[in-house]
Write a protein that holds these residues in place. Structure first.
Motif, PDB file in Angstrom:
ATOM      1  N   GLU A 137       0.842  -1.212   0.000  1.00 59.25           N
ATOM      2  CA  GLU A 137       0.000   0.000   0.000  1.00 59.25           C
ATOM      3  C   GLU A 137       0.867   1.247   0.000  1.00 59.25           C
ATOM      4  OE1 GLU A 137      -1.049  -1.652   3.560  1.00 59.25           O
ATOM      5  OE2 GLU A 137      -1.159  -3.226   2.059  1.00 59.25           O
ATOM      6  N   ALA A 138       1.954   1.203   0.788  1.00 54.56           N
ATOM      7  CA  ALA A 138       2.808   2.380   0.873  1.00 54.56           C
ATOM      8  C   ALA A 138       3.427   2.677  -0.480  1.00 54.56           C
ATOM      9  CB  ALA A 138       3.894   2.158   1.911  1.00 54.56           C
ATOM     10  N   ILE A 139       3.835   1.631  -1.190  1.00 55.86           N
ATOM     11  CA  ILE A 139       4.452   1.851  -2.498  1.00 55.86           C
ATOM     12  C   ILE A 139       3.430   2.390  -3.482  1.00 55.86           C
ATOM     13  CG2 ILE A 139       5.384   0.588  -4.478  1.00 55.86           C
ATOM     14  CD1 ILE A 139       7.083  -0.954  -2.506  1.00 55.86           C
ATOM     15  N   ARG A 140       2.207   1.879  -3.370  1.00 54.77           N
ATOM     16  CA  ARG A 140       1.162   2.404  -4.236  1.00 54.77           C
ATOM     17  C   ARG A 140       0.924   3.882  -3.926  1.00 54.77           C
ATOM     18  NH1 ARG A 140      -4.372  -0.245  -6.033  1.00 54.77           N
ATOM     19  NH2 ARG A 140      -5.201   0.426  -4.043  1.00 54.77           N
ATOM     20  N   ALA A 141       0.859   4.214  -2.640  1.00 60.85           N
ATOM     21  CA  ALA A 141       0.652   5.608  -2.242  1.00 60.85           C
ATOM     22  C   ALA A 141       1.792   6.467  -2.771  1.00 60.85           C
ATOM     23  CB  ALA A 141       0.584   5.715  -0.723  1.00 60.85           C
ATOM     24  N   CYS A 142       3.024   5.927  -2.692  1.00 61.11           N
ATOM     25  CA  CYS A 142       4.184   6.682  -3.148  1.00 61.11           C
ATOM     26  C   CYS A 142       4.079   6.959  -4.638  1.00 61.11           C
ATOM     27  CB  CYS A 142       5.441   5.890  -2.830  1.00 61.11           C
ATOM     28  SG  CYS A 142       6.928   6.648  -3.436  1.00 61.11           S
ATOM     29  N   LEU A 143       3.688   5.948  -5.407  1.00 61.62           N
ATOM     30  CA  LEU A 143       3.578   6.144  -6.857  1.00 61.62           C
ATOM     31  C   LEU A 143       2.488   7.158  -7.192  1.00 61.62           C
ATOM     32  CD1 LEU A 143       4.044   2.576  -8.341  1.00 61.62           C
ATOM     33  CD2 LEU A 143       5.482   4.572  -8.637  1.00 61.62           C
ATOM     34  N   VAL A 144       1.364   7.050  -6.498  1.00 59.61           N
ATOM     35  CA  VAL A 144       0.274   7.992  -6.749  1.00 59.61           C
ATOM     36  C   VAL A 144       0.740   9.419  -6.466  1.00 59.61           C
ATOM     37  CG1 VAL A 144      -1.965   8.734  -5.891  1.00 59.61           C
ATOM     38  CG2 VAL A 144      -1.571   6.343  -6.350  1.00 59.61           C
ATOM     39  N   GLU A 165      -3.082   5.752   5.912  1.00 59.97           N
ATOM     40  CA  GLU A 165      -3.570   4.388   6.131  1.00 59.97           C
ATOM     41  C   GLU A 165      -2.414   3.408   6.289  1.00 59.97           C
ATOM     42  OE1 GLU A 165      -7.980   3.902   4.281  1.00 59.97           O
ATOM     43  OE2 GLU A 165      -6.290   3.537   2.934  1.00 59.97           O
ATOM     44  N   SER A 166      -1.393   3.558   5.406  1.00 62.69           N
ATOM     45  CA  SER A 166      -0.326   2.559   5.460  1.00 62.69           C
ATOM     46  C   SER A 166       0.547   2.745   6.689  1.00 62.69           C
ATOM     47  CB  SER A 166       0.509   2.578   4.173  1.00 62.69           C
ATOM     48  OG  SER A 166       0.878   3.875   3.852  1.00 62.69           O
ATOM     49  N   ILE A 167       0.752   4.004   7.113  1.00 66.44           N
ATOM     50  CA  ILE A 167       1.551   4.187   8.331  1.00 66.44           C
ATOM     51  C   ILE A 167       0.769   3.718   9.546  1.00 66.44           C
ATOM     52  CG2 ILE A 167       2.617   5.903   9.832  1.00 66.44           C
ATOM     53  CD1 ILE A 167       3.647   7.292   7.469  1.00 66.44           C
ATOM     54  N   ALA A 168      -0.558   3.975   9.539  1.00 71.69           N
ATOM     55  CA  ALA A 168      -1.383   3.523  10.662  1.00 71.69           C
ATOM     56  C   ALA A 168      -1.308   2.008  10.806  1.00 71.69           C
ATOM     57  CB  ALA A 168      -2.827   3.961  10.460  1.00 71.69           C
ATOM     58  N   ALA A 169      -1.213   1.344   9.665  1.00 78.95           N
ATOM     59  CA  ALA A 169      -1.151  -0.124   9.725  1.00 78.95           C
ATOM     60  C   ALA A 169       0.157  -0.593  10.346  1.00 78.95           C
ATOM     61  CB  ALA A 169      -1.320  -0.708   8.328  1.00 78.95           C
ATOM     62  N   GLU A 170       1.211   0.247  10.269  1.00 80.83           N
ATOM     63  CA  GLU A 170       2.522  -0.162  10.776  1.00 80.83           C
ATOM     64  C   GLU A 170       2.638   0.012  12.285  1.00 80.83           C
ATOM     65  OE1 GLU A 170       5.238  -1.514   9.171  1.00 80.83           O
ATOM     66  OE2 GLU A 170       3.668  -1.800   7.671  1.00 80.83           O
ATOM     67  N   ILE A 171       1.816   0.917  12.853  1.00 83.54           N
ATOM     68  CA  ILE A 171       2.003   1.264  14.273  1.00 83.54           C
ATOM     69  C   ILE A 171       1.899   0.032  15.154  1.00 83.54           C
ATOM     70  CG2 ILE A 171       1.009   2.544  16.195  1.00 83.54           C
ATOM     71  CD1 ILE A 171       0.296   4.691  14.263  1.00 83.54           C
ATOM     72  N   LEU A 222      -7.893  14.904  15.253  1.00 88.21           N
ATOM     73  CA  LEU A 222      -8.953  14.112  14.621  1.00 88.21           C
ATOM     74  C   LEU A 222      -8.339  12.937  13.865  1.00 88.21           C
ATOM     75  CD1 LEU A 222     -11.544  16.676  13.223  1.00 88.21           C
ATOM     76  CD2 LEU A 222     -11.773  15.106  15.121  1.00 88.21           C
ATOM     77  N   ILE A 223      -7.220  13.215  13.159  1.00 86.13           N
ATOM     78  CA  ILE A 223      -6.572  12.126  12.422  1.00 86.13           C
ATOM     79  C   ILE A 223      -6.124  11.041  13.385  1.00 86.13           C
ATOM     80  CG2 ILE A 223      -4.564  11.534  11.012  1.00 86.13           C
ATOM     81  CD1 ILE A 223      -4.808  14.273   9.719  1.00 86.13           C
ATOM     82  N   ILE A 224      -5.577  11.458  14.540  1.00 82.80           N
ATOM     83  CA  ILE A 224      -5.098  10.458  15.499  1.00 82.80           C
ATOM     84  C   ILE A 224      -6.259   9.662  16.085  1.00 82.80           C
ATOM     85  CG2 ILE A 224      -4.046  10.244  17.777  1.00 82.80           C
ATOM     86  CD1 ILE A 224      -2.085  12.333  16.885  1.00 82.80           C
ATOM     87  N   VAL A 225      -7.378  10.351  16.329  1.00 82.46           N
ATOM     88  CA  VAL A 225      -8.553   9.627  16.816  1.00 82.46           C
ATOM     89  C   VAL A 225      -8.963   8.565  15.786  1.00 82.46           C
ATOM     90  CG1 VAL A 225     -10.998   9.850  17.328  1.00 82.46           C
ATOM     91  CG2 VAL A 225      -9.399  11.487  18.273  1.00 82.46           C
ATOM     92  N   ALA A 226      -8.956   8.970  14.514  1.00 85.78           N
ATOM     93  CA  ALA A 226      -9.316   8.015  13.463  1.00 85.78           C
ATOM     94  C   ALA A 226      -8.360   6.830  13.469  1.00 85.78           C
ATOM     95  CB  ALA A 226      -9.302   8.709  12.108  1.00 85.78           C
ATOM     96  N   VAL A 227      -7.055   7.130  13.641  1.00 88.29           N
ATOM     97  CA  VAL A 227      -6.086   6.036  13.659  1.00 88.29           C
ATOM     98  C   VAL A 227      -6.323   5.129  14.860  1.00 88.29           C
ATOM     99  CG1 VAL A 227      -3.640   5.519  13.915  1.00 88.29           C
ATOM    100  CG2 VAL A 227      -4.358   7.280  12.336  1.00 88.29           C
ATOM    101  N   GLY A 228      -6.718   5.747  15.999  1.00 90.69           N
ATOM    102  CA  GLY A 228      -7.051   4.941  17.176  1.00 90.69           C
ATOM    103  C   GLY A 228      -8.164   3.956  16.867  1.00 90.69           C
ATOM    104  N   PHE A 229      -9.219   4.433  16.211  1.00 94.09           N
ATOM    105  CA  PHE A 229     -10.309   3.532  15.830  1.00 94.09           C
ATOM    106  C   PHE A 229      -9.813   2.450  14.885  1.00 94.09           C
ATOM    107  CE2 PHE A 229     -13.313   7.037  16.989  1.00 94.09           C
ATOM    108  CZ  PHE A 229     -13.970   6.315  17.942  1.00 94.09           C
ATOM    109  N   PHE A 230      -8.901   2.876  13.976  1.00 85.97           N
ATOM    110  CA  PHE A 230      -8.368   1.904  13.014  1.00 85.97           C
ATOM    111  C   PHE A 230      -7.625   0.791  13.746  1.00 85.97           C
ATOM    112  CE2 PHE A 230      -4.702   0.607  10.422  1.00 85.97           C
ATOM    113  CZ  PHE A 230      -5.367   0.079   9.325  1.00 85.97           C
ATOM    114  N   MET A 231      -6.838   1.185  14.766  1.00 82.42           N
ATOM    115  CA  MET A 231      -6.065   0.160  15.475  1.00 82.42           C
ATOM    116  C   MET A 231      -6.972  -0.751  16.290  1.00 82.42           C
ATOM    117  SD  MET A 231      -2.714   2.300  16.539  1.00 82.42           S
ATOM    118  CE  MET A 231      -1.885   0.915  17.269  1.00 82.42           C
TER     119      MET A 231
END
Lengths: 593, 274, 175
Positions: A355-362, A430-436, B126-135
């Motif tokens: 996803e990150a690579i796709r985001a980078c290309l976009v 989205e892709s960074i959130a997935a990494e956390i 707000l973005i961080i709250v959204a990320v919290g929900f995502f996690m």
């Protein structure tokens, strides 16, 4: 086909050099259309990577060229009396000598064209081509001889050739040569005017880019010594977790080319130099080598390298956006936002998830289009209206709705749905959130990303508000010589490339629709909303409404309101540069140990 | 079907909330307060006023602010992507800010400037709250968040951070410097009048709906908890509004970004370790 | 159709045209919990573009007269003007002073006069209620202005406004 893309621009460069004005203009437009068509063809037909080897005869030629370029840098260092340039040129000559004395056993193909390369072809030829069309008319307004003007266009075509080659090559030695050639091009373009500021900025660009050259040479030496190869694919395939030095050195070269903090000065210098064309070319196309290289290296990175490059990239994104808030020079603002977005692209490339690579290309594609469009407008502002500072563009909408429209679309396409750059940023979060979940350190990347994107929005709309503001000077009749006075006629050579890029943006929306980067509703609704604005202007004439003056506590005197700036103390800049340098040092140290 | 109805009536619901709030605030100050339907009376009255405009850009941008905000609420009710909604909401804020800057009025400029600064303070949160929900739920989709069980306990710090945002977003004390009725006379909304002010006025109601819809996301599929949260927070926000004085914009940013960002970070870090 | 709602949501613009602040404090008292003007839907907007009632206090000093007219013109129709306090009605104790214009009706049409020094909150509420009755009758058309006073005569540099009032049916000589 790739050979056409590399060789044809060289031929074109020679043709343009000797043809008379009218023929040159027609030929250039035909050439640009041809190159665009070929690059689109490449992108559509390529399904499997193309591999090819260059004839043995080419290698001595490349070595000769390399030596010549390095000697030219040395000579320039001596002539322009710049010890840094001289020193770095000498260092590179020595390192290059070492590289030549070593030999690598593992051999591979010199040319490797993947899907990333074809995307880069599109970008280089279409965006770069439209800039050449812009340059055709622009260069005529300069007071130079015919040959020098033609040479300018020729350099631009030469540059296209080099860029096309650099994204096709698989050999780090050739990559080094082309890297140096782009440095040469930017040196020539920035110094084109030959006056004090230009020369100073061009020398700065030269020595900073030479740092990148040194890094590549060092990477080459380590790669030959440890992995016994000069090819990207073998290096990446055989990479060992414990010996990542060549990769990191190449990444540093990417940071230099991408003008990341602390190497940001050269790109800003190119912006401030009085040639808009070079500014466009640099920020829209040349710096894209950086994320491209990072994308190439991404599979070879381990957790530590990828994390630190991601953190550094997002940090650059955040801090460049912050620094830009204090600027009022239009092109400098665009330059900083370019640096910021490049940082983000490199961060995403280093992250390396699909996803990150796709985001980078976009981001890569749409940033080039939007920035190209914006820089073209900056050029028009400078040439037609003699405007350089944001504060002077007060009420431009009354003088040139077309330019305002383009600038608005340009900024909107960088921040708002449903445009490509927005989708890129969206996917980035989205892709960074997935990494956390994997490593909490990515939290900082997320924070930098969130803050940076808000800063950038703030920045863009700060500039945009000025366009709609009421022009008090013109109304009072005491217009300063710097403010636009009347509706100005803009040359077709200027508007044509703008329309071309606009068309690309719209096509981009269609593509994101096709590829389902977002829900269809998420694309259509904001498109409708944004489309509603001109529609409302057209339909609501407010004939019945009464016009009144602004509320000013009942006072009748009109006031002139100016732009607001954010005060950036010098130490903040120093802190940011120090942090970025420290991050690079930690990265190097971490890999060496 | 019920969703479409909800979207159509969203401004009315927001208006009722605003009216109830005015009554509640009056009661807290030991006053009787206006009738519950007062906002609607205002709305009808504004329809009947002569309309003044400064310039067409200003007016059109104001109308766009309202339309975009309504779209945001519609997307929320349909259960779309939360992150996307936050960015679309940013678009609506940008419209009103552009409107504020498009007239040559001091108060409008100051108001728009403060609006920008407050956007700077709340957007990252707000973005961080959204990320919290995502996690928590593995998806940004609001429909998914609503189906899962309540996430207020694991996201408690984020919930506190979000509580800090509510006064800022609804322009209530102590974070109402963006509107600052007594100093800059309402800020960005100052130059609108008549029918065109109506759009801004209703947009304010929609802002209520947006904020409280975000709030009940913390309750997930638990309707009782959602109601309790809504009522409790509604009371709390008004109590704070009545009990505190306005603080400077600079301090607003420092407090909101400083505290809320730290809380959000701690919460996300905690989530990533679990 | 929406005429009856005018009564329910009067928004006030308060302008101090050189008042001693006595009446202004009474306005604040009327908005405060004891009298609670807000229960009638009154909001003190402070913005001419969104208000219905122009509440003026003070005898109109020379420097404030242009602002007064400017604010009046920035209010959208239908609108009513309330002159609050004796000074505002006639100039009060400041009448005939060199820097005072003797009441707002020399510059803008007044619908309700609320005398009193200072006018008490009860009187103010009565005035607002009366003004609302007038507001309900008004239309969206711009009001036609007419003059109540002649130009003030001046003798030896001293301005005298005492005898400048026009009688019913009398026309200003300068018209």
């Amino acid at each position: 086909m790739y050979a056409t893309l590399i060789l044809a621009p060289l031929l074109f460069a020679l043709t343009v050099l000797i043809s008379p004005l009218r023929l040159r203009n027609i030929l250039s437009i035909v050439f640009v259309l041809f190159l665009s068509a070929v690059s689109i063809g490449m992108n559509l037909t390529l399904h499997t990577p193309v591999e090819a080897s260059l004839h043995q005869l080419f290698h001595p030629l490349f070595i000769l060229l390399d030596t010549l370029v390095l000697l030219y840098f040395l000579w320039q260092g001596v002539v322009k009396n710049s010890s840094l340039v001289m020193l770095l040129a000498l260092l590179q000559i020595v390192l290059f000598g070492i590289v030549l004395s070593l030999s690598a056993a593992l051999d591979s193909n010199d040319i490797l064209i993947e899907s990333t390369s074809t995307v880069m072809y599109l970008l280089i030829n279409i965006v770069g081509g439209s800039i050449i069309v812009f340059a055709l008319h622009y260069i005529e307004s300069e007071a130079f001889g015919r040959f020098k003007k033609n040479a300018f266009i020729a350099i631009l075509f030469f540059f296209l050739s080099v860029m096309n080659f650099i994204v096709s090559t698989n050999n780090i030695e050739i990559f080094f040569l082309l890297f140096e050639l782009t440095t040469l091009c930017s040196y020539l373009l920035i110094a084109y005017r030959g006056e004090g500021v230009s020369v100073e900025n061009s020398l700065r660009a030269l020595w900073m880019n030479q740092l990148g050259g040194v890094a590549i040479l060092a990477a080459l030496i380590f790669s030959i010594l440890h992995y016994d190869t000069v090819h990207f694919d073998i290096l990446i395939a055989n990479i060992e977790e414990v010996y990542l030095l060549p990769i990191v050195l190449l990444a540093i070269a990417a940071f230099v080319k991408g003008a990341s903090i602390p190497f940001d000065k050269w790109l800003l210098g190119a912006m401030v130099a009085p040639t808009p064309v070079s500014a466009i070319l640099h920020s829209a196309t040349m710096v894209k080598i950086a994320p491209y290289l990072m994308l190439k290296l991404a599979p070879a990175m381990n957790g530590f390298v990828s994390l630190s490059i991601t953190l550094l990239g997002t940090f650059v994104f955040f801090s460049a956006a912050l620094l830009a808030l204090g600027k009022d020079y239009f092109k400098e603002i665009l330059g900083y936002s370019t640096i910021a977005l490049l940082g983000l692209m490199m961060a995403l490339a280093a992250l390396g998830t699909p996803e990150a690579i796709r985001a980078c290309l976009v981001l890569l594609i749409f940033h080039a289009i939007s920035k190209g469009l914006l820089f073209l407008q900056a050029g028009i502002l400078e040439k037609n209206f003699h405007l350089k500072y944001v504060n002077d563009i007060n009420g431009l909408i009354n003088h040139s709705p077309l330019v305002v429209f383009f600038i608005t679309v340009g900024f909107a396409s960088l921040t708002l749905p449903p445009f490509g750059a927005f989708i890129g940023k969206f996917m980035a979060i989205e892709s960074i959130a997935a990494e956390i979940a994997g490593s909490p350190l990515y939290l900082f990347a997320l924070i930098f990303l969130a803050l940076g994107s808000v800063f950038l929005t703030l920045l863009y709309f700060k500039v945009l508000t000025k366009l709609f503001a009421k022009d008090m000077d013109a109304e009072a009749g005491n217009a300063s010589p710097h403010s636009p006075t009347a509706y100005a006629e803009i040359s077709k050579y200027y508007t044509f490339p703008s329309f071309l890029l606009l068309f690309l943006l719209v096509a981009g929306i269609y593509i994101s629709f096709e590829k389902e980067l977002l829900d269809s509703m998420e694309i259509i609704v904001p498109l409708l909303l944004i489309g509603l604005v001109p529609l409302l202007f057209a339909t609501l004439l407010f004939k019945k409404a009464h016009r009144v003056k602004e509320y000013n506590c009942g006072e009748k005197e009109q006031i002139k309101l100016n732009m607001y700036y954010f005060h950036m103390p010098r130490r903040i800049k120093t802190y940011i540069a120090l942090t970025a340098t420290a991050a690079l040092v930690i990265l190097m140290a971490g890999v060496v140990l | 079907m019920i969703e479409v109805m909800l979207i159509l009536f969203a401004p009315l619901i927001g208006g009722l909330m605003y009216g109830f709030e005015r009554v509640l605030r009056a009661r807290m100050q030991n006053r009787k307060g206006p009738p519950l339907l007062q906002p609607f009376y205002d709305m009808y009255k504004l329809l009947d006023k002569q309309a003044f405009i400064i310039n067409p850009y200003h007016t059109v941008l104001g109308i766009m602010h309202f339309l975009t905000l309504w779209t945001v609420v519609a997307f929320m009710i349909f259960g779309q992507n939360l992150l996307y909604i936050i960015f679309l909401h940013l678009l609506s804020v940008i419209f009103i800010i552009l409107a504020g800057f498009s007239v040559n009025s001091v108060y409008s400029h100051v108001g728009a400037n403060r609006e920008l600064l407050s956007a700077l303070a709340y957007e990252p949160i707000l973005i961080i709250v959204a990320v919290g929900f995502f996690m928590m739920h593995g998806s940004f989709d609001i429909s998914v968040i609503r189906q899962n069980s309540a996430s207020i306990v694991p996201l408690f710090l984020l919930f506190l951070a979000f509580l800090l945002l509510i006064p800022l977003k609804l322009k209530k004390s102590p974070f109402d410097a963006a509107e600052a009725h007594q100093e800059i006379v309402g800020g960005v909304e100052i130059e609108f009048s008549g029918v065109y002010f109506e759009f801004i006025y209703i947009a304010k109601w929609l802002e209520y709906v947006f904020v409280y819809l975000l709030l009940v996301l913390f309750a997930g599929n638990n309707a009782v908890l959602g109601t309790v949260l809504f009522l409790g927070v509604f009371l709390l926000v008004n109590l704070v509004d009545n009990a505190t004085a306005r603080i400077k914009m600079k301090h607003v940013i420092q407090i909101v970004l400083g505290i809320a960002l730290t809380l959000g970070l701690l919460n996300l870090a905690g989530l990533s370790y679990v | 159709m929406f005429r009856k709602y005018r009564k329910k949501s009067p928004w006030i613009l308060h302008y101090n045209a050189g008042s001693c602040n006595g009446c202004d404090i009474e306005i604040l008292a009327a908005l405060a919990p004891k009298y609670d003007l807000e229960r009638f839907g009154v909001i003190n907007t402070g913005n001419p573009k969104q208000s219905d009632i122009f509440l003026v206090t003070g005898p109109v000093t020379f420097r404030s007269r242009e602002r007064l007219v400017e604010l009046y013109t920035q209010m959208p129709e239908p609108k009513v003007v309330i002159a609050l306090g004796s000074c505002t009605c006639t100039g009060g104790v400041f009448r005939d002073m060199y820097n005072v214009e003797d009441g707002i009706d020399r510059y803008i049409p007044v619908d309700v006069y609320v005398p009193g020094c200072a006018a008490s909150p009860e009187l103010l509420i009565d005035g607002v209620v009366k003004a609302l009755e007038i507001l309900e009758e008004k239309t969206k058309a711009i009001e036609k202005p007419f003059r109540l006073f002649k130009e003030a005569s001046s003798e030896n540099g001293i301005i005298n406004r005492r005898h400048s009032a026009l009688k019913v049916g009398e026309k200003d000589e300068e018209d």
